[in-house]
Design an enzyme around this catalytic site. Structure first.
Site, PDB file in Angstrom:
ATOM      1  N   HIS A 113      -3.613  -5.612   1.032  1.00 32.04           N
ATOM      2  CA  HIS A 113      -2.966  -5.816   2.338  1.00 32.04           C
ATOM      3  C   HIS A 113      -2.984  -7.286   2.747  1.00 32.04           C
ATOM      4  CE1 HIS A 113      -2.515  -1.637   3.830  1.00 32.04           C
ATOM      5  NE2 HIS A 113      -3.525  -1.386   3.021  1.00 32.04           N
TER       6      HIS A 113
ATOM      7  N   GLU B  66      -1.316  -8.654   5.016  1.00 34.59           N
ATOM      8  CA  GLU B  66      -1.173  -8.757   6.480  1.00 34.59           C
ATOM      9  C   GLU B  66      -2.514  -8.604   7.197  1.00 34.59           C
ATOM     10  OE1 GLU B  66      -0.662  -6.122   4.772  1.00 34.59           O
ATOM     11  OE2 GLU B  66      -0.996  -4.295   5.927  1.00 34.59           O
TER      12      GLU B  66
ATOM     13  N   CYS C 262       0.832  -1.202   0.000  1.00 37.73           N
ATOM     14  CA  CYS C 262       0.000   0.000   0.000  1.00 37.73           C
ATOM     15  C   CYS C 262       0.871   1.257   0.000  1.00 37.73           C
ATOM     16  CB  CYS C 262      -0.991  -0.048   1.166  1.00 37.73           C
ATOM     17  SG  CYS C 262      -2.359   1.116   0.964  1.00 37.73           S
TER      18      CYS C 262
END
Lengths: 233, 83
Positions: free
Chosen positions: A206, A208, A89
């Site tokens: 993302h 994560e 990002c």
């Protein structure tokens, strides 16, 4: 092998990736404050991650000022020497601004901040972070950005496609890559790319935020598992 | 010697400017439908010290190329004069 997560003023996904690497993947993970140089014991076996967030408040352009943070001088040298750098990002935006990745990320076509799950197709399954993803797997991973529309000039886009530097493309649930499945207007539905030498990676989604069953989605973990499998080979 | 620069940074002409497009489409709502096109960029006012006008211009261009402008997506025009 260890991971260094760079923390800029305004990073806000730093602790998400630190948590996943430390507590889910059980990896040695250190925090790298942007004002400090890379630690001396950082070697080319290690990985640097530039996390998501709004470094320097996205002032001027997203990633434009973070690029000149003191640590970035070492990050650029590390990458030029073959070290692995992964931007997620805002990290992707910083890598483009710093010239480690080509192109730029500009305002989403619909002008809005978009925060939702999207589906992704792996365009190149022969890189450290994609090799372990099962063939034809459609990944569901969230995006959360206002400046995620990937653009580059035609020559660069042609080069990215010819060199298989496109890693991920936004697709629909069946894997079709079309404008309806393109959340932000990115050229060729590009969601992630790598450099020519395949040691610098950038992506808007993302992983994560989708790495634990407790969160209802662990597709993002496939990228980290892939990375670790490759590192152990 | 002090110089003052006024810099306009604009999205490249071939690039879609969604912000300008959204503003243009709202013009008809305020009765200004003859405004067909809007493109939105940034204006930067900058003050600097330099020995000569040439040096001032060089510093200004350096600032534009290194930080103020991303040539992949933007172009710039400027005016610079002694304060």
């Amino acid at each position: 092998m260890k991971f260094g997560i760079v923390i800029f003023p305004g990073s806000n996904c730093d602790h998400d990736i630190i948590h996943v690497l430390r507590n889910v993947m059980h990896q040695e993970t250190i925090e790298l404050w942007h004002k400090n140089p890379l630690p001396k014991d950082f070697t080319l076996d290690d990985w640097i991650i530039l996390p998501g967030g709004f470094s320097y408040g996205d002032y001027l352009r997203a990633g434009a000022i973070a690029r000149f943070s003191p640590v970035m001088h070492d990050v650029v040298d590390f990458a030029r020497n073959g070290g692995h750098v992964w931007g997620i990002c805002n990290g992707f935006q910083i890598l483009c601004e710093s010239g480690l990745l080509p192109g730029a990320l500009v305002r989403n076509q619909n002008q809005q901040f978009i925060c939702k799950n999207i589906t992704l197709k792996v365009a190149n399954d022969n890189t450290s972070i994609t090799r372990g993803i099962p063939k034809n797997k459609i990944l569901t991973i969230p995006i959360a950005h206002a400046e995620g529309r990937y653009i580059a000039d035609k020559k660069m886009i042609d080069q990215l496609l010819a060199n298989q530097q496109v890693l991920f493309q936004y697709c629909d649930k069946n894997g079709a890559i079309n404008q309806e499945a393109n959340p932000n207007g990115s050229m060729h539905n590009i969601a992630g790319i790598c450099n020519d030498s395949r040691n610098v990676f950038g992506m808007m989604p993302h992983p994560e935020r989708a790495a634990e069953e407790a969160l209802g989605n662990s597709d993002g973990r496939l990228l980290l598992e892939s990375l670790l499998q490759n590192a152990l080979v | 010697m002090k110089f003052i620069a006024e810099i306009d940074v604009m999205p490249l002409k071939e690039l879609l400017d969604p912000q300008g497009k959204a503003v243009a489409s709202s013009m008809k709502n305020i009765g200004l439908a003859t405004i067909e096109m809007v493109r939105i960029g940034k204006h930067i006012h900058l003050e600097l010290q330099a020995g000569t006008a040439e040096e001032a211009e060089k510093i200004l261009q350096d600032a534009c190329k290194k930080l103020l402008v991303n040539a992949v997506i933007e172009y710039y025009e400027y005016e610079i004069k002694p304060a």
